[in-house]
Design a protein around this motif. Structure first.
Motif, short mmCIF file in Angstrom:
data_model
loop_
_atom_site.label_atom_id
_atom_site.label_comp_id
_atom_site.label_asym_id
_atom_site.label_seq_id
_atom_site.Cartn_x
_atom_site.Cartn_y
_atom_site.Cartn_z
N TYR A 192 0.84 -1.19 0.00
CA TYR A 192 0.00 0.00 0.00
C TYR A 192 0.88 1.25 0.00
N TYR A 193 0.39 2.32 -0.65
CA TYR A 193 1.09 3.60 -0.65
C TYR A 193 0.07 4.70 -0.92
N SER A 194 0.48 5.92 -0.68
CA SER A 194 -0.33 7.08 -1.05
C SER A 194 0.57 8.05 -1.80
N GLU A 195 -0.03 8.83 -2.67
CA GLU A 195 0.74 9.80 -3.44
C GLU A 195 0.75 11.18 -2.80
N ASP A 196 -0.03 11.36 -1.74
CA ASP A 196 -0.12 12.66 -1.09
C ASP A 196 0.30 12.62 0.37
N GLY A 197 0.89 11.49 0.80
CA GLY A 197 1.36 11.39 2.17
C GLY A 197 0.28 11.10 3.19
N ILE A 209 -0.60 -3.95 6.63
CA ILE A 209 -0.18 -4.50 5.34
C ILE A 209 1.28 -4.90 5.37
N ASN A 210 2.12 -4.14 6.06
CA ASN A 210 3.54 -4.52 6.15
C ASN A 210 3.73 -5.81 6.93
N THR A 211 2.92 -6.00 7.97
CA THR A 211 2.97 -7.26 8.73
C THR A 211 2.47 -8.42 7.88
N PHE A 212 1.43 -8.17 7.10
CA PHE A 212 0.93 -9.20 6.19
C PHE A 212 1.99 -9.61 5.18
N LEU A 213 2.67 -8.63 4.59
CA LEU A 213 3.72 -8.93 3.60
C LEU A 213 4.86 -9.72 4.26
N GLU A 214 5.21 -9.32 5.48
CA GLU A 214 6.26 -10.03 6.22
C GLU A 214 5.88 -11.49 6.46
N ALA A 215 4.64 -11.72 6.90
CA ALA A 215 4.21 -13.08 7.21
C ALA A 215 4.17 -13.95 5.95
N ASP A 235 12.30 -14.73 -18.91
CA ASP A 235 13.23 -15.83 -18.62
C ASP A 235 12.68 -17.17 -19.08
N ALA A 236 11.36 -17.33 -19.10
CA ALA A 236 10.75 -18.59 -19.51
C ALA A 236 10.78 -18.78 -21.02
N GLY A 237 11.05 -17.71 -21.77
CA GLY A 237 11.12 -17.82 -23.22
C GLY A 237 10.02 -17.11 -23.98
N PHE A 238 9.10 -16.45 -23.28
CA PHE A 238 8.02 -15.76 -23.96
C PHE A 238 8.55 -14.61 -24.83
N THR A 239 7.85 -14.37 -25.94
CA THR A 239 8.16 -13.25 -26.82
C THR A 239 6.93 -12.35 -26.91
N ASN A 240 7.10 -11.20 -27.56
CA ASN A 240 6.00 -10.24 -27.72
C ASN A 240 5.32 -9.92 -26.39
N ILE A 241 6.14 -9.70 -25.37
CA ILE A 241 5.64 -9.47 -24.02
C ILE A 241 5.13 -8.04 -23.87
N GLU A 242 3.97 -7.91 -23.27
CA GLU A 242 3.41 -6.61 -22.91
C GLU A 242 3.17 -6.58 -21.41
N HIS A 243 3.47 -5.44 -20.79
CA HIS A 243 3.33 -5.29 -19.34
C HIS A 243 2.60 -3.99 -19.06
N ARG A 244 1.47 -4.09 -18.37
CA ARG A 244 0.70 -2.91 -18.02
C ARG A 244 0.45 -2.87 -16.52
N ARG A 245 0.50 -1.67 -15.97
CA ARG A 245 0.23 -1.47 -14.54
C ARG A 245 -1.03 -0.65 -14.37
N PHE A 246 -1.88 -1.09 -13.45
CA PHE A 246 -3.12 -0.38 -13.14
C PHE A 246 -3.12 -0.05 -11.65
N ARG A 247 -3.43 1.19 -11.33
CA ARG A 247 -3.50 1.59 -9.92
C ARG A 247 -4.91 1.38 -9.38
N LEU A 248 -4.97 0.84 -8.17
CA LEU A 248 -6.25 0.50 -7.55
C LEU A 248 -6.45 1.34 -6.28
N ALA A 311 -5.18 5.84 0.13
CA ALA A 311 -4.29 4.71 -0.08
C ALA A 311 -4.62 3.99 -1.39
N GLN A 312 -3.63 3.29 -1.93
CA GLN A 312 -3.83 2.53 -3.16
C GLN A 312 -2.74 1.46 -3.25
N PHE A 313 -2.90 0.54 -4.19
CA PHE A 313 -1.84 -0.39 -4.55
C PHE A 313 -1.97 -0.71 -6.03
#
Length: 325
Positions: A192-197, A209-215, A235-248, A311-313
């Motif tokens: 989790y993070y925020s862009e406005d503090g 959430i930090n405790t959850f990630l640790e566990a 690394d597995a050998g895939f080609t034509n890879i596309e990567h998109r990020r969505f903020r929630l 907050a968002q992730f």
């Protein structure tokens, strides 16, 4: 990586209120309007869990969790543009589709209904009524695969915290594709993070959430696979890879109407799932007492309903193609 938006999410100031009960009522009404209840299982801390290779999966499988999984399906499809997948597959030409970690089977059934030419095999709590071209299998995806025929499309979504060896899994997906076929991986970065503090180090939400990630990491299961999916696919050998990020966003605080709705789906599934996310990991891995976990979650619920918390992730979608012979 494509699809990254650098500008911060604009906050809807009209949503800020002093009384958090309005948002609580809104979450309850929203959840009730879009969720539905779709062996011998062990029960821990009042929740029911899988019996198959018990302990390999930390989330429960009871009716409350099935509702949350269906809600999460709505969140993920909404987040990527009301789509079941993003890979450029030719649905008129594919026959065999594999859905890894199918959960309630909601994605598989939607695919079977929308594309009747497809036949599917799926790993996993599903309802007895399914489209005629859909079947479910209970197995461990991390054990050797024994399929005699390759697949035309393999879909792997929301396996965060469930996999011990991601590179091997992605490699097996590649090996079990027909030449020229596509695979798609969708998963979270649950930091989790925020862009406005507004999400501060002192907050109970960040502590949780930090405790959850640790566990989860202590249990040997990566809770934030999303950012690493592209590397594993390459690394597995895939080609034509596309990567998109969505903020929630977590909650309806965003000004953008689409992100506001995504935020409502998101906070609804989080509020429904806080105990499911936490109890087995906090108590079984970190040794917390159940009452300690529940006390922290009470504070988290209160904070998440606060309109001033932005907050968002992130959610990552990676798809790639197997080389043609």
């Amino acid at each position: 990586m494509t699809g990254r938006t650098e500008a911060n999410i604009e906050v809807d100031e009209t949503h800020v209120e002093d009384n958090d009960s309005t948002l609580g009522d809104e979450i309850s009404a929203f959840t009730a309007s879009i969720t539905s209840s779709v062996l011998d299982y062990p029960v821990e801390n009042g929740r029911r869990y899988h019996a198959f290779r018990a302990g390999a999966y930390y989330l429960p499988n009871d009716e409350l969790e099935q509702d949350r999984l269906d809600l999460s399906h709505a969140l993920m499809t909404k987040a990527i543009g009301d789509e079941l997948f993003l890979a450029p597959i030719d649905t008129d030409k594919i026959d065999r589709v594999l859905d890894i970690g199918t959960g309630t089977g909601i994605w598989s059934m939607a695919m079977g209904d929308e594309f009747p030419n497809i036949s599917e095999a799926c790993f996993a709590i599903q309802p007895p009524w399914v489209p005629p071209n859909v079947r479910f299998e209970i197995d461990d995806v991390e054990y050797p695969w024994v399929y005699e025929r390759p697949f035309d499309f393999i879909f792997c979504r929301y396996m965060t915290g469930s996999i011990l060896d991601w590179p091997t899994l992605v490699g097996r997906v590649y090996e079990n594709l027909a030449p020229g076929a596509w695979a798609e991986f969708q998963d979270f970065d649950l930091q989790y993070y925020s862009e406005d503090g507004s999400l501060t180090p002192e907050s109970s939400t960040l502590r949780w959430i930090n405790t959850f990630l640790e566990a989860s990491r202590k249990a040997g299961r990566e809770p934030c696979p999303g950012p690493k999916l592209e590397e594993w696919a390459r690394d597995a050998g895939f080609t034509n890879i596309e990567h998109r990020r969505f903020r929630l966003p977590i909650g309806p605080w965003a000004k953008d109407p689409h992100l506001k709705q995504v935020g409502m789906y998101n906070i609804s599934q989080i509020m429904t799932g806080l105990e499911a996310f936490s109890l087995r990991l906090f108590c079984g891995v970190l040794g917390w007492k159940e009452n300690e976990v529940l006390a922290l979650l009470t504070k988290v619920r209160s904070e998440l309903k606060e309109p001033k918390l932005h907050a968002q992730f992130d959610y990552h979608v990676v798809y790639g193609q197997k080389k043609s012979k």
